[in-house]
Enzyme design. Structure first.
Site, PDB file in Angstrom:
ATOM      1  N   SER A 149       0.672  -4.240  -3.699  1.00 45.71           N
ATOM      2  CA  SER A 149      -0.405  -4.757  -2.862  1.00 45.71           C
ATOM      3  C   SER A 149      -0.768  -6.217  -3.110  1.00 45.71           C
ATOM      4  O   SER A 149      -1.330  -6.869  -2.230  1.00 45.71           O
ATOM      5  CB  SER A 149      -1.662  -3.896  -3.044  1.00 45.71           C
ATOM      6  N   HIS A 177      -0.010   1.635   0.221  1.00 47.06           N
ATOM      7  CA  HIS A 177       0.099   0.456   1.097  1.00 47.06           C
ATOM      8  C   HIS A 177       1.363   0.508   1.949  1.00 47.06           C
ATOM      9  O   HIS A 177       1.919  -0.534   2.321  1.00 47.06           O
ATOM     10  CB  HIS A 177       0.076  -0.824   0.269  1.00 47.06           C
ATOM     11  N   LYS A 208      -6.650   3.773   3.659  1.00 48.31           N
ATOM     12  CA  LYS A 208      -6.135   2.470   4.094  1.00 48.31           C
ATOM     13  C   LYS A 208      -5.670   2.590   5.549  1.00 48.31           C
ATOM     14  O   LYS A 208      -6.500   2.650   6.441  1.00 48.31           O
ATOM     15  CB  LYS A 208      -5.040   1.995   3.135  1.00 48.31           C
TER      16      LYS A 208
END
Length: 372
Positions: A149, A177, A208
């Protein structure tokens, strides 16, 4: 993608809202509607009275999406990482982890009794040496983030799989991610490299790309998930994922059947990375990754450029030591499918102009100091 910050509307380029689902109307409605039938919270852990039909349905949706046997829900991926290693590994095993893995992975590994090794970031030669040196262990688990990330790197999973097969090791990937937008249909780095059947266990988040709220999960072989249901302490002793979150996540996996969100994100990623590179910036990370670190090196320069961009209604954050190593300060830009082409182009244009102005100002300040 606009938000209110400091009393004004700004373009948000620092959220994990990769697919723009955080304010999706279908997801909001699914969350609202379920409370009429399933309530707001469970007030219990799963194995007592905290399991509803929607929890089982969500776990099924997750395993079907990742093409795995089963899945287990947690209140966050941090908790999933805190429970997986202690639950699956013993003192006779070894865990071999990339040195830049997320803090939750590091903390989770500390809780287990397995022998611990770290290999240099994405260095396959170093990984191989550690695999050779741990042949006396009963089981070896290679641990990596799918996407890193802070750097925008994508782990070389195909090469990791080759080494795992050669030395009879297992593979764990944290896809926080990556889930939802990396790979042709958003199934993450295993799909991107065509090794979906080769990964033993995947941890990821609902917080996310998959709605941006909360919740996490582990998914993989049936035997592993069964063990985690019996041994994983964050699962056993934490409240169940709330019904509104579970219902919203089920709707997210329905939305993922439409690839248009991924296409928009990829187009924005290419547009921004290309524009910043042409403008002379040092752009880090994988060319297809929507996490775009812009390297400045100097902490003050990165921070002041981020502050100056805020005056132009562009919200980004400058990162410096101790978040990143000394001398590697950067601004991390995160693209979203909800960004239009105009804001993306506007942002790299303003960044270019802002850097030029600030560099000139800093050079003048240095000259004045030398004269004194």
């Amino acid at each position: 993608m606009e938000i209110k910050a400091e009393g004004k509307s700004v373009l948000n380029f620092c959220a994990n809202n990769y697919l723009g689902f955080a304010d999706n109307k279908r997801i909001i409605e699914a969350s609202r509607k379920i409370m009429e039938t399933h309530g707001y919270g469970m007030a219990s852990v799963r194995f007592i009275c905290g399991t509803q039909d929607i929890h089982k349905q969500l776990e099924k949706s997750i395993s079907q999406f990742h093409k795995t046997d089963d899945a287990i829900l947690y209140s966050s991926c941090f908790d999933a990482n805190g429970g997986v290693f202690e639950g699956l590994l013993s003192k006779d095993d070894a865990v071999i982890s990339d040195e830049l893995n997320h803090a939750s992975i590091i903390d989770g590994i500390r809780l287990c009794k397995a022998r611990r090794h770290r290999y240099k970031h994405m260095d396959m030669a170093d990984l191989e040496n550690l695999l050779k040196g741990s042949m006396d262990c009963t089981n070896r688990l290679i641990v990596t983030d799918g996407v890193f990330s802070m750097d925008g790197d994508i782990a070389p999973l195909s090469k990791i799989v080759d080494l795992a097969n050669k030395y009879e090791a297992m593979i764990f990937v944290d896809e926080s991610h990556a889930t939802g937008f990396i790979g042709k249909t958003g199934r993450g780095t295993p799909e991107y490299f065509g090794v979906e059947k080769e990964i033993d266990i995947i941890n990821s988040t609902l917080g996310k790309a998959l709605g941006g709220a909360t919740g996490g999960y582990s998914t993989g072989h049936q035997e592993m998930i069964d063990i985690l249901r019996q041994r994983s302490r964050p699962y056993l002793f934490s409240n169940s994922v709330a019904p509104p979150i579970a219902a919203a996540a089920i709707e997210v996996f329905e939305l993922l059947k439409d690839p248009s969100h991924i296409t928009k994100l990829r187009n924005n990623t290419i547009r921004f990375r290309t524009g910043m590179t042409k403008a002379g910036f040092k752009v880090l990370g994988h060319p297809e990754c929507p996490i775009v670190p812009i390297w400045f090196g100097d902490a003050r320069l990165a921070s002041e450029i981020a502050d100056e961009l805020m005056t132009h209604n562009i919200y980004v954050i400058g990162f410096s030591y101790p978040v990143v190593p000394k001398g590697q300060a950067r601004i991390r830009v995160q693209l979203s499918a909800s960004h239009g082409p105009e804001p993306v182009s506007y942002t790299h244009l303003r960044a270019h102009e802002t850097r030029h102005d600030l560099v000139c100002r800093l050079l003048l300040e240095k000259k004045k100091k030398k004269k004194k």
